[in-house]
Design a protein around this motif. Sequence first.
Motif, PDB file in Angstrom:
ATOM      1  N   PHE A   1       0.838  -1.201   0.000  1.00  0.00           N
ATOM      2  CA  PHE A   1       0.000   0.000   0.000  1.00  0.00           C
ATOM      3  C   PHE A   1       0.877   1.256   0.000  1.00  0.00           C
ATOM      4  O   PHE A   1       1.780   1.394   0.830  1.00  0.00           O
ATOM      5  N   PHE A   2       0.567   2.158  -0.932  1.00  0.00           N
ATOM      6  CA  PHE A   2       1.310   3.412  -1.075  1.00  0.00           C
ATOM      7  C   PHE A   2       0.383   4.596  -0.859  1.00  0.00           C
ATOM      8  O   PHE A   2      -0.832   4.506  -1.083  1.00  0.00           O
ATOM      9  N   THR A   3       0.954   5.740  -0.485  1.00  0.00           N
ATOM     10  CA  THR A   3       0.222   7.009  -0.475  1.00  0.00           C
ATOM     11  C   THR A   3       1.212   8.122  -0.794  1.00  0.00           C
ATOM     12  O   THR A   3       2.260   7.869  -1.403  1.00  0.00           O
ATOM     13  N   ASP A   4       0.902   9.359  -0.412  1.00  0.00           N
ATOM     14  CA  ASP A   4       1.753  10.495  -0.795  1.00  0.00           C
ATOM     15  C   ASP A   4       2.189  11.309   0.427  1.00  0.00           C
ATOM     16  O   ASP A   4       1.954  12.515   0.487  1.00  0.00           O
ATOM     17  N   ILE A   5       2.826  10.648   1.372  1.00  0.00           N
ATOM     18  CA  ILE A   5       3.301  11.334   2.572  1.00  0.00           C
ATOM     19  C   ILE A   5       4.476  12.254   2.265  1.00  0.00           C
ATOM     20  O   ILE A   5       4.585  13.366   2.785  1.00  0.00           O
ATOM     21  N   ASP A   6       5.376  11.813   1.395  1.00  0.00           N
ATOM     22  CA  ASP A   6       6.596  12.581   1.120  1.00  0.00           C
ATOM     23  C   ASP A   6       6.308  13.871   0.354  1.00  0.00           C
ATOM     24  O   ASP A   6       6.906  14.917   0.632  1.00  0.00           O
ATOM     25  N   ALA A   7       5.408  13.815  -0.623  1.00  0.00           N
ATOM     26  CA  ALA A   7       5.069  14.999  -1.430  1.00  0.00           C
ATOM     27  C   ALA A   7       3.625  14.866  -1.896  1.00  0.00           C
ATOM     28  O   ALA A   7       3.225  13.788  -2.362  1.00  0.00           O
ATOM     29  N   PRO A   8       2.807  15.933  -1.796  1.00  0.00           N
ATOM     30  CA  PRO A   8       1.394  15.867  -2.175  1.00  0.00           C
ATOM     31  C   PRO A   8       1.205  15.442  -3.629  1.00  0.00           C
ATOM     32  O   PRO A   8       1.938  15.890  -4.521  1.00  0.00           O
ATOM     33  N   ASN A   9       0.242  14.535  -3.862  1.00  0.00           N
ATOM     34  CA  ASN A   9      -0.135  14.070  -5.198  1.00  0.00           C
ATOM     35  C   ASN A   9       0.985  13.341  -5.935  1.00  0.00           C
ATOM     36  O   ASN A   9       0.920  13.165  -7.150  1.00  0.00           O
ATOM     37  N   LYS A  10       2.008  12.920  -5.204  1.00  0.00           N
ATOM     38  CA  LYS A  10       3.109  12.176  -5.800  1.00  0.00           C
ATOM     39  C   LYS A  10       3.309  10.901  -4.988  1.00  0.00           C
ATOM     40  O   LYS A  10       3.636  10.962  -3.807  1.00  0.00           O
ATOM     41  N   MET A  11       3.076   9.772  -5.620  1.00  0.00           N
ATOM     42  CA  MET A  11       3.135   8.507  -4.895  1.00  0.00           C
ATOM     43  C   MET A  11       4.522   8.259  -4.306  1.00  0.00           C
ATOM     44  O   MET A  11       5.535   8.417  -4.985  1.00  0.00           O
TER      45      MET A  11
END
Length: 354
Positions: A119-129
């Motif tokens: 499972f991935f999300t965009d914690i490091d940079a908004p709207n960037k997986m």
Amino acid sequence: MAFKDKIADVAKRLEMVRSRTDLGEEATKTSIVLPFLSALGYDVFNPNEVHPEFIADVGVKKGEKVDYAVFLEDKVEIIVEAKPFTTSLQDAQYSQLYRYFGVTEARIALLTNGAEFWFFTDIDAPNKMDERPFFKFTLGAYDDGDLRELEKFAKTQFSIDQVRSTAASLKYTRLATQYLSEQMADPEDEFVRLVGKSFYDGNLTAKVVERLKPNVKRAFDDLIRSRVRSRLEVALGNDEPEVEETESESEASGDGIVTTEEELQAFYIIRAIAAEIVDPSRIAIRDQKSYCSVLFDDNRLKPIARLFFDGRTKYVEVFGNEKSKERINIDQIYDVYKFKDKIISIVGSYCNDN
């Protein structure tokens, strides 16, 4: 049916297809991925909820499709890319999933080969997986903690704010673990000073810090050893670990085989890891002249790992399915924790054989 039972049913499906080397992407989707999404509570027969071959144009690329898009309240929440069962996710290319993440409303991306679910999300940079998954679920080797995390993605419980909060927490925990692991292996001067302030009354000069480094490293080792043994005592009901009998027998036999303290520590760690899914008394140690074996049910046909600690370079051979072996060099005994997932996987496979 309880969530735990639903996932267990999907895990049974996995066991049925493990021996199939010809299971391609479409077969993986049908036999594992769709039942998995169904277990999470999504209607896989309703394209307004689970949309197969979802199209979202990306720049000049037109008509590309992601395998599934999961909708909640008419909004894409999760996009899914499936790989063939035989694919290693570690080596998989998922640039398509990465691109779709940036152009859809979805804030969760799921990459799977039917056995593992990343499972991935965009914690490091908004709207960037993010490049690294914040949660991995292994269908053939999971515990109650994994199930609690997985259930957050179920239809009845899904909250993007809660999931992202969990993702951030897991990320920072991972980074903290990485930092502490580095300090265990080779503590930095500032770290030694930080620890030293708690017990050293004098001035922490460079010479003092250098002198205290071995003490800090030893303290880490002692702490881990103590926690592992405490965990084993609880799991075994305060019974003496059978490994100590093995050591005595080896010494008494006069065959020249002596189980070392380092081998015992590694065994304790492996046994404690396995205790998450099986009675730890089923994990046994059998020492030999060239290496030390850790076995399931003390059965040489069910090896978990081999410890090679007698040479200049210490390494461990961890067994996988079909008795394949992976060699992993280690610097410190607690590096064994780094391949926890592999140990859980092979122990889980032996449990399923019974």
